[in-house]
Design a protein around this motif. Structure first.
Motif, PDB file in Angstrom:
ATOM      1  N   MET A   1     -45.728  21.162  64.952  1.00  0.00           N
ATOM      2  CA  MET A   1     -46.707  22.006  65.594  1.00  0.00           C
ATOM      3  C   MET A   1     -47.618  22.596  64.523  1.00  0.00           C
ATOM      4  N   ILE A   2     -48.858  22.741  64.884  1.00  0.00           N
ATOM      5  CA  ILE A   2     -49.843  23.296  63.960  1.00  0.00           C
ATOM      6  C   ILE A   2     -50.502  24.504  64.614  1.00  0.00           C
ATOM      7  N   LEU A   3     -50.681  25.538  63.801  1.00  0.00           N
ATOM      8  CA  LEU A   3     -51.335  26.764  64.250  1.00  0.00           C
ATOM      9  C   LEU A   3     -52.302  27.193  63.170  1.00  0.00           C
ATOM     10  N   VAL A   4     -53.497  27.633  63.577  1.00  0.00           N
ATOM     11  CA  VAL A   4     -54.412  28.228  62.609  1.00  0.00           C
ATOM     12  C   VAL A   4     -54.529  29.708  62.929  1.00  0.00           C
ATOM     13  N   ASP A   5     -54.560  30.513  61.883  1.00  0.00           N
ATOM     14  CA  ASP A   5     -54.650  31.958  62.001  1.00  0.00           C
ATOM     15  C   ASP A   5     -56.107  32.367  61.855  1.00  0.00           C
ATOM     16  N   PHE A   6     -56.688  32.893  62.927  1.00  0.00           N
ATOM     17  CA  PHE A   6     -58.101  33.273  62.960  1.00  0.00           C
ATOM     18  C   PHE A   6     -58.413  34.346  61.924  1.00  0.00           C
ATOM     19  N   ASN A   7     -57.521  35.326  61.757  1.00  0.00           N
ATOM     20  CA  ASN A   7     -57.776  36.449  60.852  1.00  0.00           C
ATOM     21  C   ASN A   7     -57.609  36.086  59.385  1.00  0.00           C
ATOM     22  N   GLN A   8     -56.594  35.293  59.070  1.00  0.00           N
ATOM     23  CA  GLN A   8     -56.324  34.962  57.669  1.00  0.00           C
ATOM     24  C   GLN A   8     -56.821  33.579  57.270  1.00  0.00           C
ATOM     25  N   ASP A   9     -57.333  32.816  58.226  1.00  0.00           N
ATOM     26  CA  ASP A   9     -57.845  31.461  57.958  1.00  0.00           C
ATOM     27  C   ASP A   9     -56.798  30.593  57.274  1.00  0.00           C
ATOM     28  N   ARG A  10     -55.574  30.681  57.747  1.00  0.00           N
ATOM     29  CA  ARG A  10     -54.478  29.905  57.175  1.00  0.00           C
ATOM     30  C   ARG A  10     -53.960  28.895  58.186  1.00  0.00           C
ATOM     31  N   LEU A  11     -53.464  27.804  57.649  1.00  0.00           N
ATOM     32  CA  LEU A  11     -52.819  26.766  58.436  1.00  0.00           C
ATOM     33  C   LEU A  11     -51.316  27.008  58.394  1.00  0.00           C
TER      34      LEU A  11
END
Length: 176
Positions: A1-11
């Motif tokens: 599963m992949i998630l991107v964090d909008f606030n920290q711009d991390r994968l």
């Protein structure tokens, strides 16, 4: 599963058991710019991410990641021109990347190989297009209108064919 964090711009990457891998690279690598990583799409081990605040589009080869390495980094391909602000949704089909823009009320199409924008399709103003789904054959797209509450049906091969479905088709029946 992949998630991107909008606030920290991390994968963030998780295995099938929900284990978080130590590799959590930064996606937004542009100094002094708010990014807002969103809408991750993976096709053939290629990750596509748009940035809602800076309006950028990147593509990353996921095979370059060493998932057990905490210091992992990415070398993304940055597509230009920048997308402008509020690229709400992203879809990849065959050799094209489609980016739906709320602020511009437009659907932009990019060539995967060159990164160049090859088409810009205007949508009705003040509909605030929000999300889209492309048909499996890549011939049509349906777009939700956040502001108006309806849907737009587009034939991707014909410039003139655009159908707006009324919000009343999707609203609940009035209460007696």
């Amino acid at each position: 599963m992949i998630l991107v964090d909008f606030n920290q711009d991390r994968l963030h990457i998780f295995d099938e058991r929900g284990r978080h891998f130590p590799c959590s690279p930064e996606l937004g690598q542009f100094e002094n710019v708010m990014e807002g990583a969103q809408t991750p799409v993976v096709i053939d081990n290629q990750l596509w991410v748009s940035f809602g605040l800076s309006g950028r589009l990147i593509q990353v080869d996921l095979s370059q990641l060493l998932l057990e390495d905490e210091a992992c980094t990415l070398d993304p391909v940055v597509y230009s021109p920048p997308l402008g602000q509020v690229p709400n949704d992203l879809a990849v089909h065959n050799d094209q990347v489609y980016v739906l823009h709320s602020a511009e009320s437009a659907l932009w199409t990019y060539d995967i190989m060159t990164g160049q924008r090859i088409k810009q399709r205007g949508l009705p103003v003040q509909t605030n297009p929000w999300q889209m789904a492309i048909s499996p054959d890549g011939e049509q797209v349906v777009i939700s209108e956040w502001l108006r509450g309806g849907l737009i049906l587009l034939d991707l091969d014909e410039e003139a064919k655009l159908t707006q479905l009324s919000p009343s088709l999707f609203a609940p029946a009035p209460r007696p």
